[in-house]
Scaffold this motif. Structure first.
Motif, short mmCIF file in Angstrom:
data_model
loop_
_atom_site.label_atom_id
_atom_site.label_comp_id
_atom_site.label_asym_id
_atom_site.label_seq_id
_atom_site.Cartn_x
_atom_site.Cartn_y
_atom_site.Cartn_z
N ARG A 24 54.67 36.36 52.77
CA ARG A 24 54.62 36.58 51.84
C ARG A 24 52.76 35.91 51.34
NH1 ARG A 24 58.32 36.61 48.96
NH2 ARG A 24 58.29 34.50 48.16
N GLU A 25 52.77 34.54 51.22
CA GLU A 25 52.00 33.87 51.05
C GLU A 25 50.93 34.29 52.16
OE1 GLU A 25 52.01 29.40 50.74
OE2 GLU A 25 54.06 29.66 50.12
N ALA A 26 51.10 34.50 53.21
CA ALA A 26 50.12 34.80 54.76
C ALA A 26 49.51 36.52 54.47
CB ALA A 26 50.53 34.45 55.65
N ARG A 27 50.58 37.36 53.65
CA ARG A 27 49.71 38.84 53.55
C ARG A 27 48.75 38.96 52.24
NH1 ARG A 27 55.14 40.01 54.92
NH2 ARG A 27 55.84 39.64 52.72
N GLU A 28 48.87 37.46 51.74
CA GLU A 28 48.14 37.29 50.75
C GLU A 28 46.17 36.78 50.36
OE1 GLU A 28 50.82 35.83 47.45
OE2 GLU A 28 51.64 37.63 47.12
N VAL A 29 46.50 36.17 51.55
CA VAL A 29 45.76 35.33 51.37
C VAL A 29 44.22 36.49 51.70
CG1 VAL A 29 44.34 33.73 53.68
CG2 VAL A 29 46.50 33.21 53.15
N SER A 30 42.92 35.40 50.94
CA SER A 30 41.68 35.91 51.29
C SER A 30 40.91 35.05 50.84
CB SER A 30 41.89 36.96 49.73
OG SER A 30 41.76 36.15 48.58
N ILE A 31 40.25 35.12 51.54
CA ILE A 31 39.11 34.11 51.95
C ILE A 31 37.47 34.15 51.60
CG2 ILE A 31 37.64 32.11 53.16
CD1 ILE A 31 40.10 31.43 52.57
N THR A 32 37.07 33.66 50.79
CA THR A 32 35.47 34.08 51.18
C THR A 32 34.55 33.10 51.28
OG1 THR A 32 35.64 35.67 48.63
CG2 THR A 32 33.96 34.70 48.87
N GLU A 33 33.74 33.59 51.61
CA GLU A 33 32.55 32.72 52.16
C GLU A 33 31.18 33.51 51.60
OE1 GLU A 33 32.69 29.42 54.06
OE2 GLU A 33 34.64 29.45 53.68
N SER A 34 30.21 32.19 51.52
CA SER A 34 28.96 32.74 51.10
C SER A 34 27.23 32.54 53.07
CB SER A 34 28.04 32.10 50.41
OG SER A 34 28.98 32.94 49.17
N SER A 35 26.72 33.21 53.16
CA SER A 35 26.10 32.37 54.09
C SER A 35 24.81 31.57 53.43
CB SER A 35 25.25 34.06 54.55
OG SER A 35 24.83 34.22 53.42
N ARG A 36 24.46 30.87 54.78
CA ARG A 36 24.16 29.62 54.57
C ARG A 36 22.97 29.84 53.85
NH1 ARG A 36 27.17 26.76 58.12
NH2 ARG A 36 27.26 27.71 60.15
N ASP A 37 22.29 30.78 53.61
CA ASP A 37 21.40 30.77 52.25
C ASP A 37 21.59 31.80 51.08
OD1 ASP A 37 21.69 33.31 52.84
OD2 ASP A 37 19.75 34.32 54.17
N GLY A 38 23.17 31.68 51.26
CA GLY A 38 23.27 31.96 50.04
C GLY A 38 23.31 33.94 49.73
N LEU A 39 22.53 34.97 50.66
CA LEU A 39 21.86 36.09 50.45
C LEU A 39 23.34 36.97 50.93
CD1 LEU A 39 18.90 35.88 51.58
CD2 LEU A 39 19.39 35.57 49.58
N VAL A 40 24.11 36.72 51.43
CA VAL A 40 25.49 37.35 51.75
C VAL A 40 26.52 36.48 51.75
CG1 VAL A 40 26.47 38.22 54.33
CG2 VAL A 40 24.45 38.12 53.85
N LYS A 41 28.02 37.70 50.95
CA LYS A 41 29.24 36.94 50.76
C LYS A 41 29.87 37.97 50.72
CE LYS A 41 30.45 36.62 45.84
NZ LYS A 41 30.68 36.25 45.03
N VAL A 42 31.18 37.36 51.21
CA VAL A 42 32.32 38.56 52.59
C VAL A 42 33.77 37.17 51.71
CG1 VAL A 42 30.94 39.27 54.56
CG2 VAL A 42 32.75 36.97 54.85
N THR A 43 34.22 38.40 52.09
CA THR A 43 35.61 38.43 51.50
C THR A 43 36.68 38.58 52.77
OG1 THR A 43 35.32 37.81 48.77
CG2 THR A 43 37.42 38.44 49.28
N VAL A 44 37.36 38.14 53.75
CA VAL A 44 38.27 38.58 54.29
C VAL A 44 39.99 38.02 53.99
CG1 VAL A 44 36.89 38.01 56.14
CG2 VAL A 44 38.23 36.46 55.92
N ASP A 45 40.53 39.45 55.11
CA ASP A 45 42.26 38.85 54.83
C ASP A 45 42.77 38.07 55.77
OD1 ASP A 45 42.48 40.11 57.04
OD2 ASP A 45 42.61 42.04 55.61
N ALA A 46 43.90 38.10 55.79
CA ALA A 46 44.42 36.71 56.23
C ALA A 46 44.25 37.32 58.39
CB ALA A 46 45.94 37.30 56.47
N ARG A 47 44.08 38.69 58.27
CA ARG A 47 43.68 38.93 59.51
C ARG A 47 42.49 39.09 59.86
NH1 ARG A 47 47.48 43.04 62.54
NH2 ARG A 47 47.13 41.37 63.91
N GLY A 48 41.36 38.84 59.08
CA GLY A 48 40.03 38.79 59.28
C GLY A 48 39.31 40.01 59.07
N SER A 49 39.76 41.05 58.49
CA SER A 49 39.79 41.75 57.90
C SER A 49 38.52 42.24 56.31
CB SER A 49 40.97 43.52 57.61
OG SER A 49 41.70 43.94 58.57
#
Length: 125
Positions: A24-49
């Motif tokens: 359940r915890e693994a399915r709920e994982v989501s990670i948000t990262e920003s590009s080095r210049d701060g212009l791009v922000k993405v959020t992915v799930d545990a599988r990288g989708s």
């Protein structure tokens, strides 16, 4: 041989007890990262989708499609790596990081099934 069986049995018992919570915890994982210049922000799930993609309006000041595409892909890769590390952290009490890495191509629930199958094969069931 006995040591391996005992290790697998311990993994299996921890997975039976903690597996549903870990999955359940693994399915709920989501990670948000920003590009080095701060212009791009993405959020992915545990599988990288990709769950979300935010582009700062400043990207239009210097239009460069190739650079933007590379930045998006690199940010997704970093987020995916971080998400996979988080999943490894979640399962580490019950499954070795190396074993878990092998399972990241499947679903977290498959880890429980795989350990059970390996344990049954070792015991000749």
């Amino acid at each position: 041989m006995r040591s391996l069986a005992e290790t697998l049995r311990g993994q299996f018992e921890r997975l039976v007890e903690e597996g549903p919570r870990m999955a359940r915890e693994a399915r709920e994982v989501s990670i948000t990262e920003s590009s080095r210049d701060g212009l791009v922000k993405v959020t992915v799930d545990a599988r990288g989708s990709l769950l979300a993609l935010d582009l700062d309006p400043r990207i239009y000041r210097r239009p460069d499609a190739r650079s933007l595409a590379e930045s998006i892909l690199e940010t997704i890769r970093r987020a995916t790596d971080a998400a996979q590390e988080r999943v490894l952290d979640i399962f580490e009490p019950a499954v070795s990081r190396d074993d878990m890495r092998l399972h990241l191509q499947g679903t977290p629930d498959q880890v429980v099934e795989d350990v059970e199958d390996r344990l049954n094969r070792r015991e000749g069931l």
